[in-house]
Design an enzyme around this catalytic site. Sequence first.
Site, mmCIF file in Angstrom:
data_model
loop_
_atom_site.group_PDB
_atom_site.id
_atom_site.type_symbol
_atom_site.label_atom_id
_atom_site.label_comp_id
_atom_site.label_asym_id
_atom_site.label_seq_id
_atom_site.Cartn_x
_atom_site.Cartn_y
_atom_site.Cartn_z
ATOM 1 N N SER A 1 7.235 -95.508 20.279
ATOM 2 C CA SER A 1 5.935 -95.973 21.112
ATOM 3 C C SER A 1 6.155 -97.216 21.147
ATOM 4 O O SER A 1 7.273 -97.911 21.581
ATOM 5 C CB SER A 1 4.877 -95.412 20.340
ATOM 6 O OG SER A 1 3.697 -95.546 21.155
ATOM 7 N N HIS B 1 5.816 -88.595 21.908
ATOM 8 C CA HIS B 1 4.697 -88.532 21.171
ATOM 9 C C HIS B 1 3.972 -86.998 20.613
ATOM 10 O O HIS B 1 2.931 -87.030 19.983
ATOM 11 C CB HIS B 1 3.458 -89.114 22.046
ATOM 12 C CG HIS B 1 3.490 -90.718 22.072
ATOM 13 N ND1 HIS B 1 4.689 -91.498 22.527
ATOM 14 C CD2 HIS B 1 2.724 -91.535 21.583
ATOM 15 C CE1 HIS B 1 4.467 -92.799 22.652
ATOM 16 N NE2 HIS B 1 3.383 -92.962 21.799
ATOM 17 N N GLU C 1 10.081 -91.903 27.595
ATOM 18 C CA GLU C 1 8.966 -91.219 27.376
ATOM 19 C C GLU C 1 7.830 -92.169 27.366
ATOM 20 O O GLU C 1 7.731 -93.423 27.361
ATOM 21 C CB GLU C 1 9.078 -90.591 25.804
ATOM 22 C CG GLU C 1 8.950 -91.440 24.871
ATOM 23 C CD GLU C 1 7.717 -91.895 24.167
ATOM 24 O OE1 GLU C 1 6.845 -90.881 24.440
ATOM 25 O OE2 GLU C 1 7.391 -92.665 23.596
#
Length: 333
Positions: free
Chosen positions: A111, A302, A234
């Site tokens: 992330s 995630h 992502e």
Amino acid sequence: MKAAPLRSGDHIGIFSASSPISATIPIRYDRGTAFLESKGYRVIHGALRGQQDHYRSGSIAQRADEFNQLLYDPDIHVLMASIGGNNTNSILPYIDYAYLKKHPKIIIGYSDTTALLLAIYAKTGLTTFYGPAAASSFGELPPFVDWTFQNFQQILSKDLSLPYTYPLPPVWTDEYINWSQQDRSKEQYPNRWICVHPGCVQGRLIGGNLNTMEGFFGTEYMPPIQDGDILFLEDSLKDACTIERSFSLLKLAGVFDKVRGIILGKHEKFDDNGTGRAPYEILLEVLGSPQIPILADFDCCHTHPMLTLPIGCTVLLDADHTQLKLLEPPLEY
């Protein structure tokens, strides 16, 4: 440049480069660090454990110093993010890259930690790892946490056999349960990876969280995308409008003209804005007429479980057979 493999009993230092998860949801943080200790590792908490400065764990200087102090500790072999956030890019100018280049360690997270992972790779050439974080990943409940740990341990072990084919987890989840109240395993969904465009290629693996990359794209901390790279992307909690803009940034910057293949991770709680379109369908529209292999819904994102990817290593992307293979040792054996 590569770090030494992870061994039983190694010290893992936990840093909080952005969100103050150890202060806001200590039960999740404590469960994650306890899980790591139950597997035989010793957890060393960063100086910002339990600290909070509103939306962040500390000032820019405090967050950078926490990371550097863990880096300087000779007993710590792994530096792992506690979670992501939004502001890791703020600390990039203050990381001691010169020290890390002389004392390579395993750096892992995902992330918002994309900023650190790619900056370290750009500045030192050290292979970093897009993989689980202490609270958000290892604070999850079985069976997902066990599958995440199994791959984490395989990739970081000296016993990794190459070529390594990433396993397709049998199920996955992005069910939302309030972390402060979670007392059960999340719902399980049947899993599959999607061949969006066929082909089989190999190249350097590069990428991470797209929204985070936008915070330092075009700077000295973003490794230049090279001809022949395999790009993995992502994102989480975004909508169709936002990811069309993000994909278009890469197209306008010429990134898609250079890469040899694309891996698109599952998108946690994606909002299609009523279009009915999946993220890979929006990517296809932005690309126009793709000529490269594209694999979608890969489990490095995630959602749970999470597979661990080494940034900078050579991989084989076989979209025809929905496979990803690691061809290069990610560590110095």
